[in-house]
Design an enzyme around this catalytic site. Structure first.
Site, mmCIF file in Angstrom:
data_model
loop_
_atom_site.group_PDB
_atom_site.id
_atom_site.type_symbol
_atom_site.label_atom_id
_atom_site.label_comp_id
_atom_site.label_asym_id
_atom_site.label_seq_id
_atom_site.Cartn_x
_atom_site.Cartn_y
_atom_site.Cartn_z
ATOM 1 N N GLU A 59 21.039 0.261 29.902
ATOM 2 C CA GLU A 59 22.049 0.023 30.931
ATOM 3 C C GLU A 59 23.416 0.573 30.521
ATOM 4 O O GLU A 59 24.172 1.054 31.355
ATOM 5 C CB GLU A 59 22.144 -1.470 31.243
ATOM 6 N N GLU A 60 23.716 0.518 29.235
ATOM 7 C CA GLU A 60 25.015 0.998 28.758
ATOM 8 C C GLU A 60 25.097 2.523 28.704
ATOM 9 O O GLU A 60 26.136 3.089 29.033
ATOM 10 C CB GLU A 60 25.320 0.430 27.366
#
Length: 187
Positions: A59-60
């Site tokens: 997600e990052e």
């Protein structure tokens, strides 16, 4: 004609289910996994779920070293301020911002911070992941407004759409990493 249809059906099946070499290739594009040895090691060292670490990394950064507009760096997008906090809290030494581009250091720092947040929020993954994205100050305010952690509902009590989506995406990706990469992650 029947052979062509069967071949097309086989390709569609492989892509949809992730089976076979074609399915593996599609999975590598849609749900990449790199540095699994570091993720396994950090999960063991910090008593974390390796698939949760992978979900946060996905997600990052989608497993790409990058620097955000806010100055967050590396696979787990650690800001310099967070890195300084981790270094102090863990008894570490000084670091340089460039160190955060090193997968070993970045994943170690991000995993340390994730463990810290899980302790801070009594193992509540939703709150820890929300704090990873929006900060402890915001999460503490949201929990207080909700009447406590037991009454907290991510859909209702997280006012930032970005953070609501982030939490849902990280937890969804964790399940996908668990389903598709359990062997690689040592689960």
């Amino acid at each position: 004609m029947l052979v062509v249809l069967l071949l097309i059906a086989g390709v569609v099946f492989a892509v949809a289910t992730g089976l076979g070499p074609l399915g593996d290739a599609v999975r590598e594009l849609t749900l990449p996994l790199k540095h699994e040895d570091i993720i396994r090691q950090q999960a063991r060292d910090k008593d974390l779920d390796a698939s949760l670490i992978a979900g946060v990394i996905y997600e990052e950064s989608r497993f790409r070293d990058q620097t955000s507009h806010a100055g967050a760096r590396g696979l787990m997008q650690i800001t310099p301020a967070t890195a300084r906090f981790i270094a102090r809290d863990s008894g570490g030494t000084a670091f340089t911002h460039e160190d955060l581009a090193t997968p070993q250091i970045n994943i170690a720092y991000g995993s340390y911070y994730l463990r810290y947040l899980l302790r801070r929020y009594d193992g509540n993954e939703t709150l820890a992941v929300a704090a990873y994205n929006a900060g402890e100050t915001n999460v503490n305010r949201w929990v207080a407004r909700a009447g406590g952690a037991d009454d907290f509902d991510k859909t209702r009590d997280i006012p930032f759409k970005e953070t609501r989506d982030y939490v849902g995406n990280v937890l969804q990706r964790r399940e996908e990493y668990r389903d598709h990469y359990s062997r690689e992650l040592g689960l």
